[in-house]
Design an enzyme around this catalytic site. Sequence first.
Site, short mmCIF file in Angstrom:
data_model
loop_
_atom_site.label_atom_id
_atom_site.label_comp_id
_atom_site.label_asym_id
_atom_site.label_seq_id
_atom_site.Cartn_x
_atom_site.Cartn_y
_atom_site.Cartn_z
N CYS A 238 0.83 -1.21 0.00
CA CYS A 238 0.00 0.00 0.00
C CYS A 238 0.86 1.26 0.00
O CYS A 238 0.47 2.30 -0.55
CB CYS A 238 -0.95 -0.01 1.19
N HIS B 138 -1.43 0.80 7.78
CA HIS B 138 -1.89 0.92 6.40
C HIS B 138 -1.61 2.33 5.90
O HIS B 138 -1.76 3.31 6.63
CB HIS B 138 -3.39 0.60 6.33
#
Length: 999
Positions: free
Chosen positions: A70, A320
């Site tokens: 990510c 994340h």
Amino acid sequence: EAAYRVRLEPCQRGACRRNCRGNPNCLVGIGEHVWLGEIDENSFHNIDDPNCERRKKNAFVGLTNLGATCYVNTFLQMWFLNLELRQALYLCPSACSDGVPKDTDYEPQSICEHLQYLFALLQNSKRRYIDPSGFVKALGLDTAQQQDAQEFSKLFMSLLEDTLSKQKNPDVRNIVQKQFCGEYAYVTVCNQCGRESKLVSKFYELELNIQGHKQLTDCITEFLKEEKLEGDNRYFCETCQSKQNATRKIRLLSLPCTLNLQLMRFVFDRQTGHKKKLNTYIGFSELLDMEPFMEQKNGVYVYELSAVLIHRGVSAYSGHYIAHVKDPQTGEWYKFNDEDIEKMEGKKLQLGIEEDLAEPSKSQTRKPKCGKGTHCSRNAYMLVYRLQAREKSLTVEVPAFLQELVERDNCKFEEWCNEMAEMRKQSVARGKIKHEEVKELYQRLPAEAGSPYDFISLEWLQKWLDESTPPKPIDNTACLCSHGKLHPDKISLMKRISEYVADFFYRRYGGGPRLNVKALCKDCVVERCRILRLKNQLNEDYKAVTNLLKVTVKGNDGFWVGKASLRSWRQLALEQLNEQDEDAEHSNGKMNGNAQNKDESNEEKREEEEELNFNEDIVCPHGDLCISENERRVVSKEAWEKLKQYFPKAPEFPNNKECCSQCKILEREGEENEALHKMMASEQKTSLQNLFHDKCRPCLGSWPQETDELYIVSQFFVEEWRKFVRRPTRCSPVSSIANSVLLCPHGGLMFTFASMTKEDSKHIALIWPSEWERIQKLFVVDHVIKITRTQGPEGARYTSEPQLCPECREGLLCQQQRDLREYTQATVYVHKVVDNKKVMKDAAPELNVSSSEAEEEREENKPEGEQDPDFNQANGGAKRQKLSQQSYITYQKQGIRRSTRHRKVRGEKALLVSANQTLKELKIQIMHAFSVAPFDQNLSIDGRILSDDTATLGSLGVIPESVILLKADEPIADYAAMDDVMQVCMPEEGFKGTGLLGH
């Protein structure tokens, strides 16, 4: 029919909640509810609508998260929306600029080509998201491990600039410098003469410390803050030609179009030895005026916020990454979260939900209030500002060859969508046909009274009603008995259905065998009834036998029965009665079972039968009555006859039968052998008493004056012989001495005289001539090994018979050195030094030493007074000897062999290491064991400093059982410096960029 429950009443829908396994006529709850009534067409397939994967109008394209990529996706989206960078990359010439053949797939060869193709897909693809795996693979990134995002940004920009520097077009060659590169100077001013020295340096981002700050401008101010150089840190002035007090600061000379501000959220935590995340709020504005921070004030330095990179999570090693990026053409903000892209309402940046998701507890700091045009975040780790532009935004067109590739990918996507739509259509058609079939057949499924019927597997019926799996051919073999008919005990797995439906099933799906009324097995029913009667009789017989065992048997009318058999005879009888059913079950196996499992089951059953045969526990190996009366007892003739009914093949022994004669002979011989071994051990111990107790032993290091020759045997023989003498009834006697283990294949000795006094002394035992005479009488010796001393004018000379074999000795030393350099998972000891002194008191032996070994070692190592291992004692002629492969020192009293086992002491820890691991990796292990950071560790071994972090332990001379001394420096308080060192010392916990740097 009663045994097969044919006449039970069928259950009605709604009367029972689940299927009745004991009733073959119950056809409720087998999966029919899915098909009865109206059904939505979407239930006939599990294929999502392919149009959901299609890109919406005026929407951006997402990027697939390949596991832990990510952070890469956020940077790609941010760079894609830098229109000048995108335009320059499109202008970069490609090997496929003339077009790609239609029959071959396009495979980019360079980083620039990968970025070109990715940006073209992001711009004109019809997909909702695309796969960046080619780009990630080209960089050599590990998709399963989350890397350091800030480090990735630096390394990739360096790589891109280096790649583009080879281009001829200046707009392409200089794009990274034009967009991202600025200049600042390190300026040092001497307080004495005022001399100013300046070191100009380029930067691609400004790294700002956020500790103790609340606003971005405060962080920038601290970055440019003046530093005083005083005391030990004074500056050497070339004009004054001496060290002088001075000031040092950074001056910003020029700023790039795109200003990247790295917020240093991830810092080294000295207490844990790991990085941690600073979850403190930092405020920043949408407009940033950099003019107050510039050295020259004559330019336009107003920047507007264009991107905010967010790390969601409380740990530095997980979480994340998402990006909030402004569209330069519309001024609208978008949130890029891998495949999902969300447009913000209006034209405002919104960070609220990202801040809420990071809450580990309710005790977190409250979010400060933000005024108009300002924001605050505790998860933002990079802020991107663009120089405020007055002209219109750039329009970027995809080059023709790239557009052709994008259209080719769009055609593949359309084909996939059509294929998925066709599969959905076919699944719906099949589902409708199946729906009509089930509605018709389920009504006719029950067998009416007096009508022909079939038995069919319940499992197969459930699969027929399961919409997700097409049914296979009917298989009833698992429910057959040994006669090839339906087993009565398997009726719970079967259902009785009408012959009409059975005919349809066998015509449509095939299989077999068919089980109709002729498949009811009368033989199995009769046998089951017989077994039930025997089981009822068994309970009565068990009570009778129990009472008969209480009666004392007189005379010779009794029989010997094993006590273990008597304890479990009822269970054995039950298993024997069920044996036929179990055999039938094992022969058929489970439904769709394999032959291997059946064979294993039969093998296990045969083993159990061999172990549990009645009265075989008193049968000796020769097939006769065993000699041990403790394992058997006498029972009356009446009790034996009842037992014999259940075990007709059991061995029978009347109580007047003699025990096995062969066993008696063996028992007598065993007693004689034990007595003989005891006598041998006593005789040998008396003859070699000093050798047994390890007393008055000769020593090669100080040759005894009373003899000129000594003999040698292997230490292994001595240890085995001592075991026999200690426990002659448990251990086998030692009859021979195998000295061949000390010789090479040519018959030469493998050890030198010098090595036998030191490291090889553990392999040999020295024997006095008087002892050798007795040894030759007691044992068979394969090779005589003798050491002889001869006196000459130059002193004593020592020779061995047989002589040393130099070639084999050299080969042995090479092999030993190779083993020391190529070890894996070996133990080394790390000892922490306090004030340059090792704390050696309270030494404790290793815990893994067995009690017997520890006891022997205590006998061997009894001191004759207080001894301090750190100092050489002068009493009793004690000599300090360094043991092989160790840095610790033990002492040998003259004539006494000491143990070479390493003894752990307080302040010391054992670590498992390999020869091919680096010193840096060892320092990481030491950090976890002692809580000392790698840059605070000073390691040494045998007085040598270990300083090369990249060198392997084998090359540094660290061998198994080594003792490494650790001296820890005083802690430093510069967290930024510690953070920098940790990035070097701990790459496995930060950015693993080997593949990226390799390019």
